[in-house]
Design an enzyme around this catalytic site. Structure first.
Site, PDB file in Angstrom:
ATOM      1  N   ARG A  55       2.228  14.184  12.412  1.00 38.92           N
ATOM      2  CA  ARG A  55       1.316  15.782  12.411  1.00 38.92           C
ATOM      3  C   ARG A  55       0.726  15.861  13.395  1.00 38.92           C
ATOM      4  NH1 ARG A  55      -2.513  18.696  12.890  1.00 38.92           N
ATOM      5  NH2 ARG A  55      -4.192  19.323  11.651  1.00 38.92           N
ATOM      6  N   GLU A  63      -4.358  27.354   6.672  1.00 39.50           N
ATOM      7  CA  GLU A  63      -3.364  26.426   5.459  1.00 39.50           C
ATOM      8  C   GLU A  63      -3.306  27.150   4.961  1.00 39.50           C
ATOM      9  OE1 GLU A  63      -4.300  23.082   4.601  1.00 39.50           O
ATOM     10  OE2 GLU A  63      -5.359  23.144   6.017  1.00 39.50           O
ATOM     11  N   ARG A  97      -0.054   9.278   8.704  1.00 40.41           N
ATOM     12  CA  ARG A  97       0.037  10.465   9.284  1.00 40.41           C
ATOM     13  C   ARG A  97       0.310   9.511  10.517  1.00 40.41           C
ATOM     14  NH1 ARG A  97      -1.872  15.945   7.578  1.00 40.41           N
ATOM     15  NH2 ARG A  97      -3.533  14.918   8.253  1.00 40.41           N
TER      16      ARG A  97
END
Length: 176
Positions: A55, A63, A97
């Site tokens: 990430r 989004e 992540r």
């Protein structure tokens, strides 16, 4: 075979040693990008054949279903998919992540490029990076990318709005 097992074990131990509440010294990973999830998340195949999710640190791309989401994902895909990158891991998040700065090509900072091109916000809740803030300010001033819309909604506000709409829908359903 033993060397591969040992290097995999060392990588896993290193990754597990990160604590989501503490800043760790950056770790460098090299690998090939094998999947693009969205504008700020991808899968990396490391040199020891481990696949990890990465990430991008200190930024937030639109989004899915938000304007410029597809453009951000396409930009990332063109820049790094199926290519070797350098990942500067800062920490892991609650989803395991790797939170990182990513470099491709001739040491181009992917995090910076997304903000510069108006495809991501500087995520000031988690970052005080003055370079990212300057890049965002310039993109806003020049109305680059998502900044063409004077009422652009940040991804964190988008998520909060969706969560609230879901909560209200559930509340109304329970009343009826």
């Amino acid at each position: 075979m033993y060397k591969l097992w040992l290097s995999s074990l060392l990588l896993v131990m290193t990754l597990l040693s990160f604590n989501t509440n503490k800043e760790a010294k950056p770790t460098i990973l090299l690998g090939k990008v094998v999947g693009i999830m969205d504008g700020d998340t991808f899968k990396l195949l490391t040199k020891d054949s481990t696949v990890v999710k990465v990430r991008l640190a200190n930024i937030d791309c639109p989004e899915k279903k938000q304007p410029f989401s597809t453009k951000a994902k396409n930009f990332v895909s063109e820049a790094i998919f199926n290519k070797n990158v350098t990942v500067q891991v800062l920490k892991t998040d609650r989803y395991r992540r790797l939170i990182a700065n990513v470099f491709y090509g001739d040491s181009i900072n992917l995090n910076h490029q997304l903000v510069k091109k108006g495809l991501a916000w500087h995520y000031v809740k988690y970052s005080k990076d003055t370079i990212l803030q300057s890049l965002e300010d310039n993109a806003k001033k020049d109305k680059v990318g998502l900044w063409q819309d004077s009422n652009a909604i940040s991804p964190w506000q988008w998520r909060a709005n969706k969560k609230e709409a879901y909560r209200l829908k559930k509340l109304n359903k329970n009343k009826g």
